[in-house]
Design an enzyme around this catalytic site. Structure first.
Site, PDB file in Angstrom:
ATOM      1  N   ALA A   1      -5.496   2.100   3.921  1.00  0.00           N
ATOM      2  CA  ALA A   1      -4.159   1.544   3.712  1.00  0.00           C
ATOM      3  C   ALA A   1      -3.585   1.077   5.046  1.00  0.00           C
ATOM      4  O   ALA A   1      -3.905   1.628   6.110  1.00  0.00           O
ATOM      5  CB  ALA A   1      -3.244   2.588   3.084  1.00  0.00           C
ATOM      6  N   ILE A   2      -2.737   0.059   4.978  1.00  0.00           N
ATOM      7  CA  ILE A   2      -2.095  -0.486   6.173  1.00  0.00           C
ATOM      8  C   ILE A   2      -0.603  -0.625   5.911  1.00  0.00           C
ATOM      9  O   ILE A   2      -0.185  -1.147   4.875  1.00  0.00           O
ATOM     10  CB  ILE A   2      -2.688  -1.852   6.561  1.00  0.00           C
ATOM     11  CG1 ILE A   2      -4.152  -1.692   6.976  1.00  0.00           C
ATOM     12  CG2 ILE A   2      -1.888  -2.502   7.691  1.00  0.00           C
ATOM     13  CD1 ILE A   2      -4.856  -2.994   7.274  1.00  0.00           C
ATOM     14  N   GLY A   3       0.197  -0.134   6.850  1.00  0.00           N
ATOM     15  CA  GLY A   3       1.646  -0.310   6.800  1.00  0.00           C
ATOM     16  C   GLY A   3       2.170  -0.367   8.224  1.00  0.00           C
ATOM     17  O   GLY A   3       1.916   0.542   9.011  1.00  0.00           O
TER      18      GLY A   3
ATOM     19  N   THR B   1       2.658   6.722   0.492  1.00  0.00           N
ATOM     20  CA  THR B   1       1.254   7.088   0.635  1.00  0.00           C
ATOM     21  C   THR B   1       1.165   8.552   1.066  1.00  0.00           C
ATOM     22  O   THR B   1       2.179   9.229   1.232  1.00  0.00           O
ATOM     23  CB  THR B   1       0.515   6.174   1.624  1.00  0.00           C
ATOM     24  OG1 THR B   1      -0.898   6.394   1.512  1.00  0.00           O
ATOM     25  CG2 THR B   1       0.961   6.425   3.053  1.00  0.00           C
TER      26      THR B   1
ATOM     27  N   ALA C   1      -4.608   3.893   7.765  1.00  0.00           N
ATOM     28  CA  ALA C   1      -5.165   5.203   7.421  1.00  0.00           C
ATOM     29  C   ALA C   1      -6.468   4.970   6.678  1.00  0.00           C
ATOM     30  O   ALA C   1      -6.477   4.352   5.601  1.00  0.00           O
ATOM     31  CB  ALA C   1      -4.189   5.990   6.560  1.00  0.00           C
TER      32      ALA C   1
ATOM     33  N   HIS D   1      -0.893  11.249   3.860  1.00  0.00           N
ATOM     34  CA  HIS D   1      -1.759  11.459   5.019  1.00  0.00           C
ATOM     35  C   HIS D   1      -2.176  12.924   5.036  1.00  0.00           C
ATOM     36  O   HIS D   1      -1.385  13.803   4.649  1.00  0.00           O
ATOM     37  CB  HIS D   1      -1.043  11.132   6.324  1.00  0.00           C
ATOM     38  CG  HIS D   1      -0.599   9.716   6.442  1.00  0.00           C
ATOM     39  ND1 HIS D   1      -1.454   8.656   6.261  1.00  0.00           N
ATOM     40  CD2 HIS D   1       0.618   9.184   6.708  1.00  0.00           C
ATOM     41  CE1 HIS D   1      -0.781   7.535   6.427  1.00  0.00           C
ATOM     42  NE2 HIS D   1       0.480   7.819   6.694  1.00  0.00           N
TER      43      HIS D   1
ATOM     44  N   CYS E   1       0.972   3.481  -2.856  1.00  0.00           N
ATOM     45  CA  CYS E   1       1.310   2.104  -2.488  1.00  0.00           C
ATOM     46  C   CYS E   1       1.986   1.363  -3.634  1.00  0.00           C
ATOM     47  O   CYS E   1       2.038   0.130  -3.634  1.00  0.00           O
ATOM     48  CB  CYS E   1       0.077   1.339  -2.006  1.00  0.00           C
ATOM     49  SG  CYS E   1      -0.762   2.114  -0.611  1.00  0.00           S
TER      50      CYS E   1
END
Length: 265
Positions: free
Chosen positions: A184-186, A78, A199, A80, A215
């Site tokens: 997004a999630i990680g 991803t 994020a 940022h 992703c």
């Protein structure tokens, strides 16, 4: 869950370099594991950076050799950067940790935050994060003058949207009225304590995502609150709303360990 403490690390001109924030996460994680501090959520903005989770394939990275930081979270690659609100909730969770339930709670808080600004978001089965759902396939505009029945992304496993023009770019998914990821999630769980997090795209330049396969998803794109609302919106506006909903969801959660099936004799 215990009371949640928020730490605002830096935004705008004080955005925090990714490696510096990662080191801060490790320090807070160690302190939380030792019960020296309460559950803590770090909130910040990063300068532009690509990060790759453990499942990232080589074919999903930038084609031009742009540096990528490999990290110990789940998920794939991803971006940022400015205009994106990043949160790292560092929480002690009952073992064995129910990772899916933790991700769902983060999604709930993000969905509530987006709703407060008038953007309806949802989950997509099999895909983590928070999404703006697109129109039904038959109602979407044709790509490149072709029917979506012939969309090569759905037929060719080696199709690369980065090599096929702006009509396939992830940042243009809203124009194509496709599903597009807004947050997004990680995460990573170590010693029963969570790291990394989410994020939320507030008002970033989403063309940064066009240099990767975000992703690892080739048939959808990315969104931002600003684009969905059609107006300017700042991280300063979103920050207190997000904190409110994270506090509501996480502090009120009834935490349970993951159920483990016992083997039968």
């Amino acid at each position: 869950m215990s009371e949640l403490r928020f730490v605002r690390l830096g935004f705008g001109e004080e955005a925090v370099e990714y490696q510096e924030a990662w080191q801060k996460q490790r320090a807070v994680h160690a302190a939380r594991f030792a019960d020296e501090i309460e559950d803590t959520c770090l909130l910040l903005e990063h300068p532009p950076v690509y990060t790759a989770g453990r499942r990232t394939a080589d074919s999903e990275r930038p084609l031009d050799g742009t540096p990528v930081i490999d990290v110990d979270r789940g998920g794939k690659i991803t971006w940022h950067g400015p205009g994106q609100l990043v949160g790292y909730p560092i929480l002690k969770l009952p073992r064995p940790v129910d990772v899916v339930a933790h991700v769902r709670r983060l999604e709930d808080a993000l969905i509530l935050t987006c709703a407060e600004f008038g953007v309806r978001t949802s989950r997509v089965e099999g895909r983590s994060g928070v999404w703006v759902l697109g129109d039904p396939v038959e109602q979407r505009p044709a790509i490149g003058g072709l029917s979506l029945d012939f969309d090569p992304r759905l037929q060719d496993e080696e199709f690369d949207p980065r090599l096929n023009g702006p009509e396939y770019a992830p940042s243009n998914a809203g124009q194509r009225r496709e599903d597009r990821k807004l947050a997004a999630i990680g995460i990573r769980i170590a010693k029963g304590v969570s790291m990394h997090g989410f994020a939320l795209n507030v008002n970033p330049d989403n063309t940064w995502f066009d240099r990767i396969v975000p992703c690892g998803i080739r048939d959808a794109g990315v969104a931002s609150l600003a684009n969905e609302l059609g107006r300017e919106i700042t991280i300063a506006e979103v920050l207190p709303v997000l904190e409110k909903h994270l506090r509501e969801v996480l502090e009120q959660a009834v935490l349970k360990p993951r159920e483990v099936e016992k083997a039968t004799a």
